[in-house]
Write a protein that holds these residues in place. Structure first.
Motif, short mmCIF file in Angstrom:
data_model
loop_
_atom_site.label_atom_id
_atom_site.label_comp_id
_atom_site.label_asym_id
_atom_site.label_seq_id
_atom_site.Cartn_x
_atom_site.Cartn_y
_atom_site.Cartn_z
N LEU A 1 -1.23 12.65 -0.38
CA LEU A 1 -0.05 12.80 0.49
C LEU A 1 -0.33 12.26 1.89
N ALA A 2 -1.52 12.55 2.41
CA ALA A 2 -1.89 12.06 3.74
C ALA A 2 -1.97 10.52 3.74
N GLN A 3 -2.55 9.96 2.66
CA GLN A 3 -2.64 8.50 2.56
C GLN A 3 -1.25 7.87 2.51
N SER A 4 -0.36 8.50 1.73
CA SER A 4 1.00 7.99 1.62
C SER A 4 1.72 8.01 2.97
N LEU B 1 1.50 9.52 -5.48
CA LEU B 1 1.93 10.85 -5.05
C LEU B 1 2.78 11.51 -6.12
N VAL B 2 3.61 10.73 -6.82
CA VAL B 2 4.43 11.27 -7.90
C VAL B 2 3.54 11.78 -9.04
N ASN C 1 3.05 4.84 5.20
CA ASN C 1 4.45 4.79 5.65
C ASN C 1 4.53 4.49 7.15
N ALA C 2 3.62 5.13 7.91
CA ALA C 2 3.57 4.88 9.35
C ALA C 2 3.15 3.45 9.63
N GLN C 3 2.20 2.92 8.81
CA GLN C 3 1.77 1.54 8.99
C GLN C 3 2.92 0.57 8.73
N GLN D 1 0.83 -1.20 0.00
CA GLN D 1 0.00 0.00 0.00
C GLN D 1 0.87 1.26 0.00
N SER D 2 1.94 1.22 0.75
CA SER D 2 2.84 2.37 0.80
C SER D 2 3.46 2.63 -0.56
N ASP D 3 3.89 1.55 -1.23
CA ASP D 3 4.49 1.71 -2.56
C ASP D 3 3.47 2.28 -3.55
#
Length: 277
Positions: A149-152, A128-129, A156-158, A120-122
């Motif tokens: 951006l917030a989702q990304s 985002l790009v 990342n935190a997950q 999901q992060s990837d």
């Protein structure tokens, strides 16, 4: 009457003269005897100064440098043991196994959650790009970009959270193999295979290291003060010899490498420690 007095005086004079003559004869004989005696031999040596070794005897105890209690760090049933009581083991050697299935499952689940979070992060990193280019060209609203951006950032935190959970699961899985923390000789097994164990179960067994070994012994504080005075310091490595209770002297010499920082008030002694030199 006068005749009797003269006779008594004459007898007294004769006695005195006789005693004087006998005394002189004895002196002459003693002098002649001394002349014939051999002259005694006398040895003359130069006075020299040399070091005198002070020796003290004290009861001693042989101690292991490490005495380690082997504990379970997770909950579970003890399923295997890999040693015999009294064996010598190496640090890192597996001693026991605690049933691993539950912890293998937890580690697999944590790995799956980590993989999902990373995927999901990837995805959101790539999105985002794209959104950065679109917002620059005003094809999308700035709020859409901020949402991506917030989702990304959230994924990342997950990933970080999932990675921490996975590492914790791997650590617990590793604890299913109970390993020797030091080299040494294993003692009696306190908890046998089949029992449920946890970190409150107490020692499963103990390990006493065999190299090096320590010898501790008490020395009268007055003797220790005298030694320190002679050596001009308390912190001096002193030679130590150890004799077993059987009378056998240990073949290797030791050196006193430590002394306690207090005097035992009940005995007036200070504890010293020696190690093989």
């Amino acid at each position: 009457m006068k005749k009797n007095i003269i006779i008594i005086i004459s007898i007294a004079i004769l006695l005195i003269l006789g005693r004087f003559i006998i005394s002189n004869i004895d002196k002459i004989k003693a002098a002649n005897a001394r002349k014939h005696l051999a002259t005694p031999s006398v040895t003359v040596e130069e006075v020299k100064a040399e070091a005198v070794i002070r020796q003290y005897n004290a009861p001693a105890r042989v101690l292991a440098k490490y005495r380690v209690e082997v504990l379970a760090r997770i909950n579970g049933y003890l399923t295997k043991s890999y040693f015999k009581e009294g064996d010598y083991v190496k640090a890192g050697q597996v001693l026991f196994e605690i049933e691993p299935q539950e912890y293998q499952y937890a580690a697999s689940k944590a790995k799956a959650n980590l993989d999902n979070a990373m995927a999901q992060s990837d995805y959101y990193k790539k999105q985002l790009v794209r959104y950065e280019e679109l917002v620059k060209q005003d094809y999308i609203a700035r709020s859409d970009y901020d949402n991506i951006l917030a989702q990304s950032n959230a994924y990342n935190a997950q990933v970080e959270s999932a990675l921490s959970t996975y590492r914790d699961a791997q650590r617990n899985l590793g604890y299913t193999k109970v390993k020797a923390p030091v080299d040494g000789r294993v003692g009696i097994i306190s908890v046998t295979v089949g029992n449920f164990v946890n970190n409150l179960s107490g020692a499963l067994t103990t390990i006493n290291s065999s190299n090096p070994m320590y010898i501790t012994f008490p020395l009268d504080s007055k003797d220790f003060v005298e030694l320190s005075r002679i050596d001009k310091s308390a912190n001096v490595d002193r030679d130590v010899e150890y004799t077993f209770s059987s009378g056998y002297k240990y073949q290797f010499k030791g050196v006193q490498d430590f002394h306690d920082n207090k005097i035992d008030e009940s005995t007036g002694t200070i504890t010293l420690r020696a190690i093989r030199s």
